[in-house]
Each structure stands twice: as C-alpha cells, then as structure tokens.
Design a protein around this motif. Structure first.
Motif, PDB file in Angstrom:
ATOM      1  N   GLU A 284      13.396  25.822 -11.602  1.00 24.05           N
ATOM      2  CA  GLU A 284      13.180  25.249 -12.936  1.00 24.05           C
ATOM      3  C   GLU A 284      12.589  23.838 -12.832  1.00 24.05           C
ATOM      4  OE1 GLU A 284      13.199  25.646 -17.005  1.00 24.05           O
ATOM      5  OE2 GLU A 284      14.023  27.140 -15.642  1.00 24.05           O
ATOM      6  N   VAL A 285      13.142  23.025 -11.953  1.00 23.42           N
ATOM      7  CA  VAL A 285      12.669  21.649 -11.798  1.00 23.42           C
ATOM      8  C   VAL A 285      11.294  21.627 -11.130  1.00 23.42           C
ATOM      9  CG1 VAL A 285      13.155  19.425 -10.710  1.00 23.42           C
ATOM     10  CG2 VAL A 285      15.016  20.740 -11.714  1.00 23.42           C
ATOM     11  N   ALA A 286      11.107  22.432 -10.107  1.00 25.18           N
ATOM     12  CA  ALA A 286       9.833  22.458  -9.380  1.00 25.18           C
ATOM     13  C   ALA A 286       8.681  22.963 -10.246  1.00 25.18           C
ATOM     14  CB  ALA A 286       9.960  23.314  -8.124  1.00 25.18           C
ATOM     15  N   SER A 287       8.982  23.650 -11.331  1.00 22.71           N
ATOM     16  CA  SER A 287       7.924  24.160 -12.202  1.00 22.71           C
ATOM     17  C   SER A 287       7.268  23.059 -13.032  1.00 22.71           C
ATOM     18  CB  SER A 287       8.483  25.238 -13.131  1.00 22.71           C
ATOM     19  OG  SER A 287       9.351  24.660 -14.094  1.00 22.71           O
ATOM     20  N   MET A 288       7.873  21.878 -13.076  1.00 21.46           N
ATOM     21  CA  MET A 288       7.276  20.772 -13.832  1.00 21.46           C
ATOM     22  C   MET A 288       6.084  20.208 -13.058  1.00 21.46           C
ATOM     23  SD  MET A 288      10.581  18.798 -15.371  1.00 21.46           S
ATOM     24  CE  MET A 288       9.561  17.652 -16.268  1.00 21.46           C
ATOM     25  N   PRO A 289       4.925  20.085 -13.692  1.00 25.40           N
ATOM     26  CA  PRO A 289       3.725  19.644 -12.970  1.00 25.40           C
ATOM     27  C   PRO A 289       3.775  18.181 -12.517  1.00 25.40           C
ATOM     28  CG  PRO A 289       3.276  19.846 -15.314  1.00 25.40           C
ATOM     29  CD  PRO A 289       4.656  20.393 -15.095  1.00 25.40           C
ATOM     30  N   GLU A 290       4.655  17.374 -13.094  1.00 26.26           N
ATOM     31  CA  GLU A 290       4.739  15.957 -12.739  1.00 26.26           C
ATOM     32  C   GLU A 290       5.466  15.720 -11.420  1.00 26.26           C
ATOM     33  OE1 GLU A 290       6.131  17.213 -15.551  1.00 26.26           O
ATOM     34  OE2 GLU A 290       5.179  16.270 -17.289  1.00 26.26           O
TER      35      GLU A 290
ATOM     36  N   TYR B 110       1.893  10.013 -12.486  1.00 28.17           N
ATOM     37  CA  TYR B 110       2.881  10.081 -13.559  1.00 28.17           C
ATOM     38  C   TYR B 110       3.975   9.018 -13.429  1.00 28.17           C
ATOM     39  CZ  TYR B 110       0.751  14.622 -14.320  1.00 28.17           C
ATOM     40  OH  TYR B 110      -0.142  15.625 -14.564  1.00 28.17           O
ATOM     41  N   ARG B 111       3.849   8.092 -12.505  1.00 34.01           N
ATOM     42  CA  ARG B 111       4.917   7.127 -12.231  1.00 34.01           C
ATOM     43  C   ARG B 111       5.191   6.190 -13.403  1.00 34.01           C
ATOM     44  NH1 ARG B 111       7.457   7.623  -7.845  1.00 34.01           N
ATOM     45  NH2 ARG B 111       8.252   5.524  -7.810  1.00 34.01           N
ATOM     46  N   PHE B 112       4.212   5.971 -14.271  1.00 35.38           N
ATOM     47  CA  PHE B 112       4.443   5.105 -15.425  1.00 35.38           C
ATOM     48  C   PHE B 112       5.325   5.776 -16.475  1.00 35.38           C
ATOM     49  CE2 PHE B 112       0.447   3.145 -13.870  1.00 35.38           C
ATOM     50  CZ  PHE B 112       0.957   1.877 -13.668  1.00 35.38           C
ATOM     51  N   ARG B 113       5.487   7.077 -16.383  1.00 31.95           N
ATOM     52  CA  ARG B 113       6.293   7.810 -17.364  1.00 31.95           C
ATOM     53  C   ARG B 113       7.584   8.350 -16.753  1.00 31.95           C
ATOM     54  NH1 ARG B 113       3.880  12.278 -20.027  1.00 31.95           N
ATOM     55  NH2 ARG B 113       3.132  12.985 -18.023  1.00 31.95           N
ATOM     56  N   MET B 114       8.125   7.670 -15.774  1.00 32.10           N
ATOM     57  CA  MET B 114       9.293   8.188 -15.052  1.00 32.10           C
ATOM     58  C   MET B 114      10.514   8.367 -15.955  1.00 32.10           C
ATOM     59  SD  MET B 114       8.874   6.424 -11.337  1.00 32.10           S
ATOM     60  CE  MET B 114      10.372   7.039 -10.660  1.00 32.10           C
ATOM     61  N   LYS B 115      10.774   7.425 -16.828  1.00 32.21           N
ATOM     62  CA  LYS B 115      11.936   7.541 -17.727  1.00 32.21           C
ATOM     63  C   LYS B 115      11.772   8.731 -18.668  1.00 32.21           C
ATOM     64  CE  LYS B 115      14.674   4.265 -16.535  1.00 32.21           C
ATOM     65  NZ  LYS B 115      15.940   4.594 -15.927  1.00 32.21           N
ATOM     66  N   ALA B 116      10.575   8.916 -19.192  1.00 28.89           N
ATOM     67  CA  ALA B 116      10.328  10.050 -20.083  1.00 28.89           C
ATOM     68  C   ALA B 116      10.465  11.372 -19.330  1.00 28.89           C
ATOM     69  CB  ALA B 116       8.939   9.934 -20.704  1.00 28.89           C
ATOM     70  N   ILE B 117      10.009  11.405 -18.093  1.00 26.21           N
ATOM     71  CA  ILE B 117      10.121  12.619 -17.280  1.00 26.21           C
ATOM     72  C   ILE B 117      11.586  12.926 -17.007  1.00 26.21           C
ATOM     73  CG2 ILE B 117       9.653  13.575 -14.988  1.00 26.21           C
ATOM     74  CD1 ILE B 117       6.971  11.994 -15.095  1.00 26.21           C
ATOM     75  N   GLU B 118      12.366  11.902 -16.669  1.00 25.01           N
ATOM     76  CA  GLU B 118      13.795  12.107 -16.408  1.00 25.01           C
ATOM     77  C   GLU B 118      14.517  12.619 -17.652  1.00 25.01           C
ATOM     78  OE1 GLU B 118      17.604   9.436 -15.017  1.00 25.01           O
ATOM     79  OE2 GLU B 118      15.656   9.039 -14.106  1.00 25.01           O
TER      80      GLU B 118
END
Length: 156
Positions: free
Chosen positions: A59-65, A88-96
């Motif tokens: 499930e986690v690995a399916s995220m393209p980021e 994608y490092r500028f959006r780390m909080k949103a990704i988490e």
C-alpha cells in the motif's frame, strides 16, 4: 625520518580500522541512506490487528512520491518508515498526512507510526537485520520497536 613516517602510517591505519568497528551492521544497513534497500517487512510478535505487514508495504510502496519503505509490525503498533523522492521533498508533511490518512482508512484497527526521518528508517533497517540474523528474540525486537516509536514521537 623514515621510521617516523612508517610509525605514523601504522598508527593511522590502526585508528582507521578501529573507528569502523562501532556497530555490527550489515552492508545493506550501512548503505540504507545512500541507495534503495527495499527491506522486507517484519513482525516482532503476533498481534490481533488484521493488517498484514506485506499488505501495508504494498500500500505504501504504491505511492509515486516514495521510493523505499520499511515496515515493522509489532504487537499493537506498526512502524512505517519511508524515503521521499527528491522532487517531492518540499511536500513531505503533506505526503506524511496523506499516507497516514490512507493507512488509517484501510486498516482502522491498527495503530500506525509513520515517518520520513532517515534516522528512523536506519533504525528500522537495523532492527530488520538483527531479527533476520536471529540476534534478538521477538520480545527484544518488540522492545526495540517501542524505542524507535518513542524516538519518532520525541522528534515531533
């Protein structure tokens, strides 16, 4: 003068050799921060949650980021440590936040700790290596998992 050079070289070689003996890490653990290691998900103890560690990893690995994921399932908690692709490092909080919401929606009975911190990823890789080599028991692995989770919670 030549003796001094030989003595200095020998002392330097001995110091360099002993400085590298700090931890009993495998090659995959030492390189975990520099390249994709894709560690296998592990389980410390049997739990009553329906979430399988392999399913969570997929499930986690399916995220393209994301490009590298470590999953450790304990008795009550599941630790998910991952690396974010450079773009994608500028959006780390949103990704988490997105990842946490996605996992909690799919597995509502599980308690997730999600982290993009390299230190947490490295500790998860070390724990996986120790469990795989049989160096620690399930109870000790559960204790280490709880320490890693506590470390993550102190960070935030």
């Amino acid at each position: 003068m030549k003796k001094m050079l030989v003595v200095t070289t020998v002392v330097f070689a001995m110091l360099a050799g002993t400085a590298c003996q700090g931890r009993d890490d495998t090659t995959s653990t030492r390189l975990a921060l520099m390249k994709t290691t894709n560690p296998e998900p592990i389980r410390t103890l049997d739990s009553n949650t329906k979430a399988s560690e392999n399913d969570v990893k997929k499930e986690v690995a399916s995220m393209p980021e994301l490009y590298d994921v470590a999953v450790i399932k304990g008795k009550k908690d599941i630790l998910v440590a991952y690396k974010v692709k450079h773009m994608y490092r500028f959006r780390m909080k949103a990704i988490e936040k997105k990842l946490t919401k996605k996992l909690e929606k799919k597995y509502p009975d599980a308690n997730f700790t999600v982290s993009s911190d390299y230190k947490i990823f490295l500790e998860a890789s070390r724990l996986k290596d120790e469990v795989k080599r049989g160096k620690i028991s399930g109870k000790e692995a559960e204790d280490r998992l709880q320490q890693i989770i506590k470390l993550q919670q102190e960070k935030t």
